[in-house]
Scaffold this active site. Structure first.
Site, PDB file in Angstrom:
ATOM      1  N   SER A 180      18.882 129.627  23.413  1.00  0.00           N
ATOM      2  CA  SER A 180      18.709 128.471  22.405  1.00  0.00           C
ATOM      3  C   SER A 180      18.085 128.962  21.288  1.00  0.00           C
ATOM      4  CB  SER A 180      17.888 127.575  23.147  1.00  0.00           C
ATOM      5  OG  SER A 180      17.618 126.606  22.094  1.00  0.00           O
ATOM      6  N   TYR A 206      11.054 124.800  27.527  1.00  0.00           N
ATOM      7  CA  TYR A 206      12.306 125.032  27.426  1.00  0.00           C
ATOM      8  C   TYR A 206      12.453 126.346  26.477  1.00  0.00           C
ATOM      9  CZ  TYR A 206      17.169 124.375  25.590  1.00  0.00           C
ATOM     10  OH  TYR A 206      18.461 124.571  25.254  1.00  0.00           O
ATOM     11  N   THR A 241      25.964 117.178  23.503  1.00  0.00           N
ATOM     12  CA  THR A 241      26.076 117.162  25.048  1.00  0.00           C
ATOM     13  C   THR A 241      25.365 116.099  25.651  1.00  0.00           C
ATOM     14  OG1 THR A 241      24.520 118.761  25.185  1.00  0.00           O
ATOM     15  CG2 THR A 241      26.492 119.556  24.807  1.00  0.00           C
TER      16      THR A 241
HETATM   17  N1  LIG Z   1      23.721 121.446  23.431  1.00  0.00           N
HETATM   18  C1  LIG Z   1      22.908 122.016  22.781  1.00  0.00           C
HETATM   19  O1  LIG Z   1      22.881 121.762  21.372  1.00  0.00           O
HETATM   20  C2  LIG Z   1      22.313 123.322  23.069  1.00  0.00           C
HETATM   21  C3  LIG Z   1      21.334 124.199  22.171  1.00  0.00           C
HETATM   22  C4  LIG Z   1      20.774 125.172  22.523  1.00  0.00           C
HETATM   23  C5  LIG Z   1      21.098 125.501  23.873  1.00  0.00           C
HETATM   24  N2  LIG Z   1      21.871 124.835  24.765  1.00  0.00           N
HETATM   25  C6  LIG Z   1      22.057 125.389  26.145  1.00  0.00           C
HETATM   26  O2  LIG Z   1      23.206 125.328  26.740  1.00  0.00           O
HETATM   27  C7  LIG Z   1      23.593 125.338  28.118  1.00  0.00           C
HETATM   28  C8  LIG Z   1      24.247 123.960  28.336  1.00  0.00           C
HETATM   29  O3  LIG Z   1      23.472 122.739  27.668  1.00  0.00           O
HETATM   30  P1  LIG Z   1      24.262 121.280  27.330  1.00  0.00           P
HETATM   31  O4  LIG Z   1      23.884 120.864  26.386  1.00  0.00           O
HETATM   32  O5  LIG Z   1      25.767 121.253  28.072  1.00  0.00           O
HETATM   33  O6  LIG Z   1      23.311 120.730  28.816  1.00  0.00           O
HETATM   34  P2  LIG Z   1      23.748 119.533  29.835  1.00  0.00           P
HETATM   35  O7  LIG Z   1      24.876 118.812  29.381  1.00  0.00           O
HETATM   36  O8  LIG Z   1      22.257 118.874  30.306  1.00  0.00           O
HETATM   37  O9  LIG Z   1      24.222 120.475  30.974  1.00  0.00           O
HETATM   38  C9  LIG Z   1      23.550 121.343  31.720  1.00  0.00           C
HETATM   39  C10 LIG Z   1      24.132 121.653  32.857  1.00  0.00           C
HETATM   40  O10 LIG Z   1      23.308 122.421  33.688  1.00  0.00           O
HETATM   41  C11 LIG Z   1      23.386 121.998  35.189  1.00  0.00           C
HETATM   42  N3  LIG Z   1      22.068 122.207  35.852  1.00  0.00           N
HETATM   43  C12 LIG Z   1      20.866 121.906  35.356  1.00  0.00           C
HETATM   44  N4  LIG Z   1      20.048 122.149  36.425  1.00  0.00           N
HETATM   45  C13 LIG Z   1      20.661 122.908  37.287  1.00  0.00           C
HETATM   46  C14 LIG Z   1      20.302 123.729  38.422  1.00  0.00           C
HETATM   47  N5  LIG Z   1      19.056 123.599  38.809  1.00  0.00           N
HETATM   48  N6  LIG Z   1      21.328 124.191  39.297  1.00  0.00           N
HETATM   49  C15 LIG Z   1      22.560 123.835  38.972  1.00  0.00           C
HETATM   50  N7  LIG Z   1      22.877 123.569  37.664  1.00  0.00           N
HETATM   51  C16 LIG Z   1      22.135 122.748  37.104  1.00  0.00           C
HETATM   52  C17 LIG Z   1      23.669 120.531  34.849  1.00  0.00           C
HETATM   53  O11 LIG Z   1      24.028 119.695  36.190  1.00  0.00           O
HETATM   54  P3  LIG Z   1      24.045 118.297  36.367  1.00  0.00           P
HETATM   55  O12 LIG Z   1      25.610 117.921  35.793  1.00  0.00           O
HETATM   56  O13 LIG Z   1      24.185 118.222  37.873  1.00  0.00           O
HETATM   57  O14 LIG Z   1      23.056 117.698  35.526  1.00  0.00           O
HETATM   58  C18 LIG Z   1      24.509 120.588  33.986  1.00  0.00           C
HETATM   59  O15 LIG Z   1      25.804 120.740  34.441  1.00  0.00           O
HETATM   60  C19 LIG Z   1      22.062 125.045  28.460  1.00  0.00           C
HETATM   61  O16 LIG Z   1      21.548 126.297  29.015  1.00  0.00           O
HETATM   62  C20 LIG Z   1      21.108 124.633  27.094  1.00  0.00           C
HETATM   63  O17 LIG Z   1      19.824 124.967  27.330  1.00  0.00           O
HETATM   64  C21 LIG Z   1      22.653 123.900  24.329  1.00  0.00           C
END
Ligand SMILES: NC(=O)c1ccc[n+]([C@@H]2O[C@H](COP(=O)([O-])OP(=O)(O)OC[C@H]3O[C@@H](n4cnc5c(N)ncnc54)[C@H](OP(=O)(O)O)[C@@H]3O)[C@@H](O)[C@H]2O)c1
Length: 320
Positions: A180, A206, A241
């Site tokens: 991130s 985080y 997301t």
């Molecule tokens: N969106 C952004 O702007 C952004 C920015 C920087 C970094 N990121 C990174 O991008 C990645 C995806 O983020 P996102 O925004 O798509 O978040 P999200 O919508 O919350 O999705 C996170 C995913 O991780 C899964 N997860 C969480 N804990 C877990 C565990 N213990 N075991 C297995 N699966 C697990 C969740 O499962 P469930 O569906 O069951 O909850 C979900 O499928 C993350 O690493 C996040 O830190 C996102």
């Protein structure tokens, strides 16, 4: 195609401004500039197997779709099987030829991660890439089943243990760790990986764990180079997301008009998994270009701090 000087200059301004670079604006401008790295060709991943963690939401779903569109057989790792099955059905409805397989695993639970890796290795002898995308922002300090701080368990320990256990099928392949841009604000804090000192803050926990991913990547790259496995860390910018909606509602309310969609956030993960040749190992990427790992002097670890962090990781992840 090499990136012209003007492209590099505009890109650097976008990057340092953060707001412009991380949003849809940054991606749109970068794509329009000369030197934008080409898309992988159609069918680039056909016949290849790729694993995506956190495949039941947001960027994970878009990563699965992007990889499937390039012909990969995609293994969706989810923690909730029913939610994952519904996601897989939705993807198949729009992409009838997609080859998808569903796996259940809690990435925070290192025993479950080892069990999963054994199961996957038994049926997938040749894995092209793993995209470690699963992410959390625990609202309160939380411990994993093995007693680690939860964001460190999900973002660093689970992925490292999983990759280590998958070294055989992954030989010659790639690892992508989704970090991130928030990590730019945090030093390593090698003395407190459990986050016991000071008041707990979800965004700090985080970002620290995301900093650990980036700092440990060159060392992991060196370790896994013995099996010709490359490691890339990347950040997706800001995408709209479910994770952002749930964990950062105020941030989302302000930035919503310019947040990326899921496919835009997943673009660089898909590109890193598919582009040939594999990008140089151990580096940090955003919008298909290598980025600096530090923007502030105060976040740079000393050699001793990095060594302490590595020693902790070796012990915690059971790397022998
Ligand atoms: N969106 C952004 O702007 C952004 C920015 C920087 C970094 N990121 C990174 O991008 C990645 C995806 O983020 P996102 O925004 O798509 O978040 P999200 O919508 O919350 O999705 C996170 C995913 O991780 C899964 N997860 C969480 N804990 C877990 C565990 N213990 N075991 C297995 N699966 C697990 C969740 O499962 P469930 O569906 O069951 O909850 C979900 O499928 C993350 O690493 C996040 O830190 C996102």
């Amino acid at each position: 195609m090499p990136r012209p000087l003007v492209t590099r200059a505009v890109d650097a301004v976008l990057d340092r401004s953060v707001v412009l670079g991380y949003t849809t604006i940054g991606l749109a401008v970068r794509r329009a500039l000369p030197g934008w790295p080409a898309d992988p060709p159609a069918g680039a991943l056909s016949g290849r197997h790729v694993l995506v963690t956190g495949a039941s939401s947001g960027l994970g779903i878009a990563t699965v779709e992007g990889l499937a569109d390039l012909g990969a057989t995609v293994h969706l790792l989810v923690r909730d099987e029913a939610k994952g099955a519904a996601v897989a059905d939705r993807i198949r409805a729009g992409r009838p030829t997609a080859e998808l397989r569903l796996w259940r695993c809690d990435v925070a639970d290192l025993d479950d991660v080892r069990r999963f890796a054994t199961d996957l290795s038994a049926v997938v002898p040749d894995l092209h890439a793993v995209v470690h995308n699963a992410g959390v922002m625990p609202p309160e300090r939380t411990e994993s089943p093995q007693g680690f701080e939860l964001s460190m368990a999900v973002h660093l320990l689970g992925p490292v243990v999983m990759t280590e256990a998958l070294r055989e099928p992954l030989a010659g392949g790639r690892v992508v760790l989704v970090s991130s841009g928030g990590m730019y604000g945090q030093p390593l804090h090698a003395d407190d990986p459990a986050y016991r000192q000071g008041d707990y803050s979800p965004t700090t926990a985080y970002a620290r764990s995301k900093r650990w991913q980036v700092e440990m990547a060159p060392l992991l790259a060196e370790r896994w180079s013995a099996d010709d496995i490359t490691v890339a860390t990347m950040h997706p910018g800001w995408a709209d997301t479910p994770g952002v909606r749930d964990s950062l509602p105020r941030f989302r309310a302000i930035t919503r008009p310019v947040l990326r969609d899921d496919a835009q956030g997943a673009d660089t993960s898909v590109w890193l998994a598919a582009v040939e040749p594999a990008p140089e190992t151990g580096r940090f990427w955003h919008d298909r270009v290598e980025r600096p790992t530090h923007l502030l002097r105060r976040t740079r670890p000393s050699g001793d701090e990095r060594a302490d962090a590595w020693a902790w990781l070796v012990e915690a992840a059971g790397l022998t």
